[in-house]
Scaffold this motif. Structure first.
Motif, short mmCIF file in Angstrom:
data_model
loop_
_atom_site.label_atom_id
_atom_site.label_comp_id
_atom_site.label_asym_id
_atom_site.label_seq_id
_atom_site.Cartn_x
_atom_site.Cartn_y
_atom_site.Cartn_z
N THR A 1 0.82 -1.21 0.00
CA THR A 1 0.00 0.00 0.00
C THR A 1 0.86 1.26 0.00
O THR A 1 1.80 1.36 0.79
CB THR A 1 -0.91 0.02 1.24
OG1 THR A 1 -1.63 -1.20 1.33
CG2 THR A 1 -1.89 1.19 1.18
N SER B 1 -9.72 5.44 1.94
CA SER B 1 -9.07 5.86 0.70
C SER B 1 -9.03 7.38 0.60
O SER B 1 -9.87 8.08 1.15
CB SER B 1 -9.82 5.28 -0.51
OG SER B 1 -11.13 5.83 -0.58
N CYS C 1 -11.12 0.38 -3.28
CA CYS C 1 -10.08 -0.61 -2.96
C CYS C 1 -8.91 -0.51 -3.95
O CYS C 1 -9.05 0.07 -5.03
CB CYS C 1 -10.67 -2.01 -2.93
SG CYS C 1 -11.32 -2.57 -4.52
N ASP D 1 -7.33 -6.27 -1.89
CA ASP D 1 -6.64 -5.28 -1.08
C ASP D 1 -5.22 -5.78 -0.80
O ASP D 1 -4.90 -6.94 -1.07
CB ASP D 1 -7.39 -5.07 0.24
CG ASP D 1 -7.23 -3.68 0.81
OD1 ASP D 1 -6.09 -3.18 0.83
OD2 ASP D 1 -8.24 -3.07 1.21
N GLU E 1 -7.58 -4.02 6.57
CA GLU E 1 -8.21 -2.98 5.77
C GLU E 1 -9.31 -3.59 4.90
O GLU E 1 -10.39 -3.04 4.72
CB GLU E 1 -7.18 -2.28 4.90
CG GLU E 1 -7.54 -0.88 4.49
CD GLU E 1 -7.27 0.15 5.57
OE1 GLU E 1 -8.26 0.80 6.00
OE2 GLU E 1 -6.11 0.31 5.98
N ALA E 2 -9.01 -4.77 4.33
CA ALA E 2 -9.98 -5.47 3.49
C ALA E 2 -11.24 -5.82 4.29
O ALA E 2 -12.36 -5.72 3.78
CB ALA E 2 -9.35 -6.74 2.91
N ARG F 1 -13.56 -2.81 4.60
CA ARG F 1 -14.29 -2.55 3.35
C ARG F 1 -15.37 -3.60 3.12
O ARG F 1 -16.49 -3.29 2.67
CB ARG F 1 -13.31 -2.51 2.18
CG ARG F 1 -12.38 -1.30 2.22
CD ARG F 1 -11.52 -1.18 0.99
NE ARG F 1 -10.88 0.12 0.95
CZ ARG F 1 -9.58 0.35 1.14
NH1 ARG F 1 -8.76 -0.67 1.37
NH2 ARG F 1 -9.08 1.56 1.10
#
Length: 254
Positions: free
Chosen positions: A65, A101, A175, A186, A191-192, A195
């Motif tokens: 990331t 994001s 994503c 992701d 983090e995934a 979402r």
């Protein structure tokens, strides 16, 4: 300044900040942006950094990331256009989810400047900081949890446990990657999961992504495209994507 001095300064600044933009380096080193681009190219070839559009960052061998600092400067015009389209779907008194994001950060700026009274639920520290001013129109719900410095976001079981107690009118996520075969993906598991939870606990689900994120996979798949109702992007999709979305009733706006 000699090249070796520029290289040393660039490496030192990256170690302190994690990422830097070309304009910032140009100002810091008092040289042209073209010189900075050449320097970054040489440093990348030497394995000292990773270049991206508009700057460079120090990679994490376990996490691909980009840092939030660098993501904020990428595709700014495209993010603004996509956020403007997304605003057309937001209604007064809506409860909305926004992920961490920088695309959703841009959308939050539009929401804040609108006359709509909105309840905004987010795991983004940057969005929370944006919306903490007095007398604004946002009822802000900031999801706590473990703080992830790279994305300025809260993640983990605490975050998803609190998030799962809410049900939003609309969820907006952006994503890192999406493919027809693998769906949404992701670079970070926690983090995934945030979402994924946002999509599952929302009445209408929006995927806001610029054209560079389509047809490539990140490392962690978290949902299929059947979880998405609307895709907002900055360029027309390929014929394959268009046919896929038409067949599954996914609206596409660009």
């Amino acid at each position: 300044m000699l090249k070796i001095e520029r290289f040393t300064t660039i490496e030192q600044e990256l170690k302190k900040r994690g990422s830097l933009s070309i304009p910032a380096l140009s100002h810091l080193l008092d040289c042209s942006e073209e010189t900075i681009r050449r320097d970054l190219k040489e440093l990348e070839a030497a394995g000292k950094l990773t270049r991206t559009r508009g700057g460079a960052y120090l990679g994490d061998k376990y996490d691909k990331t980009y840092s939030s600092t660098l993501r904020k400067i990428l595709y700014q015009e495209e993010k603004t256009r996509m956020a403007r389209f997304a605003m057309e779907y937001i209604q007064d008194s809506d409860v909305i989810f926004l992920d961490s994001s920088t695309t959703c950060l841009t959308l939050a700026e539009f929401v804040l400047n609108s006359q709509l009274s909105i309840t905004l639920v987010t795991n983004s520290m940057m969005i929370c900081n944006l919306c903490t001013g007095p007398n604004n129109n946002i009822n802000l719900i900031c999801l706590g949890g473990s703080f992830r410095t790279r994305t300025s976001s809260f993640v983990g079981y605490h975050t998803t446990d609190i998030l799962s107690t809410y049900y939003a009118d609309r969820a907006f996520i952006s994503c890192p990657k999406a493919t027809l075969a693998e769906g949404l993906s992701d670079n970070h598991l926690n983090e995934a999961k945030v979402r994924e939870c946002m999509l599952k606990h929302s009445q209408q689900r929006f995927l806001i992504m610029d054209h560079t994120k389509f047809d490539e996979s990140a490392n962690i798949r978290f949902d299929g495209l059947e979880e998405v109702d609307v895709i907002i992007t900055d360029r027309p999709l390929s014929d394959e994507w268009t046919e896929f979305c038409q067949h599954r009733g996914i609206d596409v706006i660009y």
